[in-house]
Scaffold this active site. Sequence first.
Site, PDB file in Angstrom:
ATOM      1  N   ASP A  30      51.286  19.578  46.437  1.00  0.00           N
ATOM      2  CA  ASP A  30      50.910  20.149  45.151  1.00  0.00           C
ATOM      3  C   ASP A  30      51.118  19.125  44.051  1.00  0.00           C
ATOM      4  OD1 ASP A  30      51.114  21.986  42.632  1.00  0.00           O
ATOM      5  OD2 ASP A  30      50.498  23.348  44.228  1.00  0.00           O
ATOM      6  N   PHE A 156      43.091  37.546  53.718  1.00  0.00           N
ATOM      7  CA  PHE A 156      42.962  38.958  53.346  1.00  0.00           C
ATOM      8  C   PHE A 156      44.316  39.469  52.870  1.00  0.00           C
ATOM      9  CE2 PHE A 156      39.875  37.979  56.689  1.00  0.00           C
ATOM     10  CZ  PHE A 156      38.698  38.314  56.051  1.00  0.00           C
ATOM     11  N   ARG A 158      46.972  40.910  50.154  1.00  0.00           N
ATOM     12  CA  ARG A 158      47.080  41.696  48.928  1.00  0.00           C
ATOM     13  C   ARG A 158      48.372  41.318  48.214  1.00  0.00           C
ATOM     14  NH1 ARG A 158      47.296  47.325  51.764  1.00  0.00           N
ATOM     15  NH2 ARG A 158      48.586  45.989  53.110  1.00  0.00           N
ATOM     16  N   PHE A 258      41.850  53.112  49.630  1.00  0.00           N
ATOM     17  CA  PHE A 258      41.058  52.696  48.475  1.00  0.00           C
ATOM     18  C   PHE A 258      40.219  53.841  47.895  1.00  0.00           C
ATOM     19  CE2 PHE A 258      42.346  48.790  50.378  1.00  0.00           C
ATOM     20  CZ  PHE A 258      42.485  47.909  49.326  1.00  0.00           C
ATOM     21  N   GLY A 260      41.944  55.981  45.804  1.00  0.00           N
ATOM     22  CA  GLY A 260      42.784  56.407  44.691  1.00  0.00           C
ATOM     23  C   GLY A 260      42.074  56.181  43.371  1.00  0.00           C
ATOM     24  N   GLY A 262      41.260  56.176  39.360  1.00  0.00           N
ATOM     25  CA  GLY A 262      42.114  55.915  38.213  1.00  0.00           C
ATOM     26  C   GLY A 262      41.515  54.898  37.273  1.00  0.00           C
ATOM     27  N   GLY A 266      41.759  45.341  39.214  1.00  0.00           N
ATOM     28  CA  GLY A 266      41.907  44.092  38.478  1.00  0.00           C
ATOM     29  C   GLY A 266      42.437  43.039  39.430  1.00  0.00           C
ATOM     30  N   CYS A 269      41.467  38.745  42.736  1.00  0.00           N
ATOM     31  CA  CYS A 269      40.458  38.713  43.798  1.00  0.00           C
ATOM     32  C   CYS A 269      39.221  39.551  43.495  1.00  0.00           C
ATOM     33  CB  CYS A 269      41.078  39.164  45.117  1.00  0.00           C
ATOM     34  SG  CYS A 269      42.274  37.999  45.797  1.00  0.00           S
ATOM     35  N   ARG A 335      46.540  38.940  35.909  1.00  0.00           N
ATOM     36  CA  ARG A 335      45.144  38.519  35.833  1.00  0.00           C
ATOM     37  C   ARG A 335      44.199  39.716  35.962  1.00  0.00           C
ATOM     38  NH1 ARG A 335      45.233  33.709  40.175  1.00  0.00           N
ATOM     39  NH2 ARG A 335      46.802  35.120  41.078  1.00  0.00           N
TER      40      ARG A 335
END
Length: 430
Positions: A30, A156, A158, A258, A260, A262, A266, A269, A335
């Site tokens: 990095d 994948f 989260r 998925f 839910g 509301g 955001g 991804c 984000r």
Amino acid sequence: MELSIIGSGYVGTTIAACFADLGHDVVNVDIDEDIVDSLNAGHAPIHEPGLDELVEAHAGDRLRATTDYDAILDTDATFLALPTPSNDDGSIDLGAMKAAATSLGETLAQKDDTHLVVTKSTVVPTTTVEVIGPRIEEASGKTVGEEFDIAMNPEFLREGTAVEDFLSPDKIVLGAQSERAYEQLDEIFAPLVERAGDPPVVKTGISEAEMIKYANNAFLASKISLANDLANICKEFGVDSEEVLDAIGLDSRIGSAFLGAGLGWGGSCFPKDTAAIIAAARSRGYEPRLLQAAVDVNDEQPKRMLELLEDRFDPEGKRVAVLGLSFKPGTDDVRSSRAILLIDHLLDAGADVVGYDPVATENMRVHFPNIDYATSAADALVDADAALVATDWDEFAALDAQFDEMREKVVIDGRRIVTRRDGLDYESLV
């Protein structure tokens, strides 16, 4: 195996620590010396449950970090885990990827044996083959498929469950062009396949692997937006949307994940990836109407929440608590957080805003340095005229008597997590 990871963000740090936990020797490369120092000291540079423990366990042994690309010379494979942020038109910015590919190529020019380069970042189809590979070829003087191989292994993960998602995957997708590349990928992922109980391993082409990532996120984003659209219709008819969505989720063709409804999605991804695949489709002359509709529905949800508040009073001069600043619980990432849109509007309307989040306050302070920040949800509610629940942290579900400290006791719940009680002017967004 000896692995190098270029990039130490959410993905790079997580996969480095997890690969080390699986028994590989891993070096993170990095350009940020602070991140390198943090990793070598045994501390994860990001908030992610379980990650600090893995970094601490393996730092100085199977996991180390450096700013020196020459460390790659001692490894068998390199994963590119760099950011691909959105341009103004929604397309992805490949600046960091191109720079890393050039630096990697210059390093590989010094290497005698073959090397595997794996794209881990989310990139549109053909990027690895048409951009990354040729750039490494140009900088190294070596040929793809002969002196080095390229591959794609989409992530994948989260945020909030990234370590668990890596170590217990629903699937592993390996995109490559040669048997040699597949063999190396098999060797890299063999310990994970064994530990995770033999999850499905999808072997496909590189561009197909790139597209699988976008298709995965586009489908999930669209599912959330459809759930929100249905919930909005339910609200117009006075129907309990939660009961409706729970029921349709029992259908094996639909599933409960998925659904839910509301405030919308955001994070780093879904917004970026839906924008990118829409832009990519348009660049080829195709208009992805359903995906654009999913984005439009998502963008409308915060506006609907603010309209519910404005039905009660004009926000000007009112103190409004925004509960939850991260885009989802379990992470400090703000984000594309729905809270940003809410706070922007409230400030434009002249409201006095106080924000609270268990872990994301400092990250939100970068966006809004001049609003008040509370140290607890209870403190945020003191003398507030209204509270907008933007993130479904568990602690908000436990709030009760704390609402008595509010002035007008208006609660607009964007995540349907607060329990309705006497004395509150409570309304759920859906």
